[in-house]
Design an enzyme around this catalytic site. Structure first.
Site, PDB file in Angstrom:
ATOM      1  N   ASP A 249      -6.429 -19.166 -43.705  1.00  0.00           N
ATOM      2  CA  ASP A 249      -7.421 -19.711 -44.627  1.00  0.00           C
ATOM      3  C   ASP A 249      -7.426 -18.807 -45.865  1.00  0.00           C
ATOM      4  O   ASP A 249      -7.053 -17.635 -45.781  1.00  0.00           O
ATOM      5  CB  ASP A 249      -8.793 -19.708 -43.948  1.00  0.00           C
ATOM      6  CG  ASP A 249      -9.879 -20.236 -44.859  1.00  0.00           C
ATOM      7  OD1 ASP A 249      -9.616 -21.202 -45.583  1.00  0.00           O
ATOM      8  OD2 ASP A 249     -10.979 -19.660 -44.857  1.00  0.00           O
TER       9      ASP A 249
ATOM     10  N   CYS B  92      -3.973  -6.919  -1.574  1.00  0.00           N
ATOM     11  CA  CYS B  92      -5.428  -6.767  -1.504  1.00  0.00           C
ATOM     12  C   CYS B  92      -6.103  -7.558  -2.613  1.00  0.00           C
ATOM     13  O   CYS B  92      -7.177  -8.129  -2.426  1.00  0.00           O
ATOM     14  CB  CYS B  92      -5.810  -5.294  -1.635  1.00  0.00           C
ATOM     15  SG  CYS B  92      -5.101  -4.232  -0.375  1.00  0.00           S
TER      16      CYS B  92
END
Length: 742
Positions: A427, A17
């Protein structure tokens, strides 16, 4: 203009479906992307298209749909699902109440033979009763099968309707004309048909109940939104519905209350519990000028704030939308399953036909009875419910779990990719460190003063957006220094700033910038080296070609960075620090948190190249940064993690967003990702093994040698429980601990 719409889909019964509805939605002009979530029975659509066209396409495909506009629609959907759950239980009870006695009476030999007129009459009555039961308890299967037929599709309803319908029709035929088949084949299967329907309905009810648990995370997010808010209008405080709050309104928040909308504190101070949004357990102090987010709890104190974002624009609303979108998306493994499911039901129908023909033509005794039983069993046991649920149910729970931990995953692809990471690039500023630098030392050169040094440095930094600028300006403000006017200001990327003050060229930056302007910094080299070894960032100030001094700025490491990095390494990941800071400062920070791989003095535009180099060495790379300055590197990485806090973070800037400022969020994303993918594979293995073994046994491969034949009713029970097992297995993900608890 690209718009997003979420639809509630009614009538989904299996993975087939899903493929049908997705194909129908993608066929609508203007649709850019469409994804159906079988576990939640919803569809998420993006594109320049009217919702009415989407609803029409779903209807033509044989299903019903409605748009989910707001939380009231979601509540209505949940109410409808609960009503459907109760209806399934009633249908199961009715079918079981009729089928079970028939089964017991038949096994005990208490039902008459079909060979007598009285026996035929009794069995005809049984046939009518079971027909009523099939209409009441199983009509949704036959209705779904008919709609699929009209739409030229086949799904789970098709298999169940064919299996039980064939059994009942065959039973009716031999009830009316028993002599049309051999004596041994004169057996009715009325009880089998209704018991199969009872078992499948009961299994579907259990599955629906268990599926409700998977959406608890998003329900908790929805419940964070208060229903009312206290606004201050014309000097009076009024309690109004949340939908009536406008932009720029003044609102009061009392202790223990949830904040209604996003805004900025204008009076008072308090501490706020933001844990449900950020995953951070510590309360956050709020005072005038600070931002507050909808859904967070005011722990102590009372304050006034001005509304800045309302309705769908609040951070909470965006998080809910993002989580829903991610839960509806599919990773690569899910798309493979959809392709398999698209051909699964037609394949099963072919196997059922072949099974019938083989037994009918080659069985020595009772051929028609064996053909009917085996065909019916194949149709019932092969329903691909578990296969369709395997991926989306795990994605829903996994994405919901990370959202609870303050980690927002934008799509299923990112969730799957996070499990494959080999390298984490961090970072420094704002990721490993707090991102709140402060001036720790002022060292003036001969002939200059600390006040002159700070005054000139702060004057230059007025026009800078660098993180260090705010700390220097703050230090000057605390000393109440007047700043000079700056002319001809310009920033030199990755090096510093240059401007003219009092007609003298003034330079503030690192040693590279000083070298470019031929500034001799040797007189302060020893002090600079000492500060660098202490993980402090050093910037030089020069005016008119002469060194004025150095400003040392320290950005303290977050309290939990060291432990989080240690856990990342323990997970087998290579951790790399990538920063534009000088090597000595970077190395000092790296040493303090246990990072061995450091790439320093990298210009912002070169960070992306560093990530690419790692990828060229066959590393699967995640970049963790602030989502703004590190945008190119975040985009280049296999997965970009945007790290920020609350309303300051742009949740659209990366694949995964960490709402809190902790690296524990990276651990949470990776561990949940690995567990989710492992869970999906377990579900798929179980579903494929179930069908791979179940279909041949149902077809009767064991009968010629061992005289073993699978009862259709047992097949129905096994099919129903396979889906429940998948859902329960996925819900184990909800029990996972966060990174800070490991």
């Amino acid at each position: 203009m690209t718009k997003k719409a979420q639809l509630s889909i009614n009538g989904l019964s299996c993975a087939g479906c899903v493929n049908t509805v997705e194909t129908a939605l993608r066929g609508v002009a203007g649709v850019e992307q469409a994804s159906v979530n079988f576990a939640e029975h919803t569809a998420f659509v993006e594109g320049d298209v009217a919702v009415e066209h989407l609803l029409d396409a779903v209807k033509k495909a044989g299903y019903e749909a409605a748009e989910l506009k707001d939380e009231s629609d979601t509540e209505q959907k949940q109410a409808a699902e609960f009503a459907h759950y109760k209806q399934l239980l009633k249908q199961a009870i009715v079918a079981g109440a009729v089928g079970a006695p028939l089964f017991v009476l038949g096994m005990g030999g208490f039902l008459p033979e079909l060979s007598t007129a009285s026996g035929q009459l009794v069995w005809f009555g049984i046939g009518l009763v079971t027909l009523f039961v099939m209409v009441y308890s199983g009509r949704h299967f036959f209705k779904g099968a008919w709609h699929s037929f009209l739409a030229h599709n086949a799904n789970m309803d098709t298999l169940i309707a064919l299996g039980t319908g064939t059994a009942w029709i065959y039973s009716l035929i031999i009830t009316i004309a028993p002599d049309t088949v051999p004596k041994l084949a004169q057996h009715a299967y009325y009880e089998a048909a209704v018991i199969i329907i009872a078992l499948i309905n009961f299994g579907s009810a259990l599955e629906m109940r268990a599926r409700g648990k998977t959406s608890e995370a998003i329900q908790r997010l929805i419940q964070l939104q208060p229903k009312t808010a206290r606004v201050v209008r014309d000097g009076k405080e009024l309690d109004i519905a949340i939908g009536q709050v406008g932009l720029g309104e003044t609102l009061r928040v009392r202790p223990g209350e949830r904040i209604a909308v996003d805004g900025e504190v204008i009076d008072g101070h308090s501490s706020v519990d933001e844990s449900m949004l950020t995953g951070e357990p510590m309360h956050v102090e709020k005072q005038q000028g600070d931002e507050v987010a909808a859904g967070t709890i005011n722990v102590s104190g009372t304050f006034l704030f001005r509304s800045k974002r309302i309705g769908a624009e609040t951070m909470l609303a965006q998080i809910i939308q993002l989580v829903r979108q991610a839960q509806s998306s599919k990773p690569a493994i899910g798309r493979i399953v959809d392709k398999v499911a698209a051909v699964f039901v037609p394949t099963v129908l072919l196997i059922a036909i072949v099974t019938f023909l083989v037994w009918f033509n080659f069985a020595e005794n009772d051929s028609i009875s064996l053909a009917i039983v085996t065909t019916m069993t194949v149709l019932i046991i092969a329903c691909p419910c578990a296969l369709g649920l395997a991926t989306p149910i795990s994605i829903m729970v996994g994405v919901g779990k990370t959202a609870e931990l303050g980690v927002l995953i934008r799509n299923g692809e990112a969730l799957q990719s996070a499990a494959k990471l080999t390298t984490i690039v961090l970072d420094k500023t704002g990721t490993i460190t707090k991102g709140q630098p402060t001036v720790t030392s002022l060292d003036a050169a001969d002939g200059a003063t600390e006040e002159q040094l700070l005054q000139l440095a702060a004057s230059l930094e007025q026009g800078s957006e660098h993180p260090l600028a705010s700390s220097i300006l703050k230090a000057a403000h605390e000393r109440q220094l007047n700043l000079f006017e700056v002319n001809a200001f310009h920033a030199v990327s990755g090096k510093g700033v240059v401007g003219t003050i009092n007609d003298e060229q003034t330079i503030l930056g690192n040693s590279k910038l000083m070298s470019e302007y031929s500034i001799d910094v040797s007189s302060l080299n020893a002090r600079s080296e000492q500060l660098l070894r202490q993980a402090q960032t050093v910037v030089y100030l020069a005016q008119a070609g002469q060194l004025i001094g150095i400003v040392a700025v320290s950005d303290p490491v977050k309290e939990d960075s060291r432990k989080a990095i240690k856990l990342l390494i323990k997970l087998g990941l290579k951790v790399v620090m990538l920063t534009g800071d000088n090597h000595k400062t970077a190395q000092a920070v790296a040493d303090s948190v246990g990072i061995k791989h450091v790439i320093s003095e990298v210009l912002p535009e070169d960070k992306e190249n560093q990530v690419r180099k790692l990828q060229e060495n066959n590393e699967v790379v995640a970049m963790v940064g602030d989502g703004i300055n590190d945008a190119p590197a975040l985009a280049r990485a296999n997965i970009g993690f945007a790290i920020g806090t609350g309303t300051d973070v742009a949740i659209e800037s990366a694949d995964i967003t960490l709402m809190g400022g902790s690296l524990y969020g990276v651990i949470d994303a990776i561990t949940v990702s690995k567990a989710t993918i492992r869970n999906i594979k377990q579900n798929l293995f179980g579903a494929f093994i179930y069908n791979s073994l179940g279909i041949p046994i149902a077809a009767g491969v064991l009968y010629p040698v061992f005289a073993l034949l699978l009862n259709p009713m047992i097949a129905g029970a096994a099919m129903a429980m396979s889906s429940v097992t998948v859902v329960l297995n996925a819900n184990r993900l909800r029990m996972m601990k966060s990174g800070r608890e490991q």
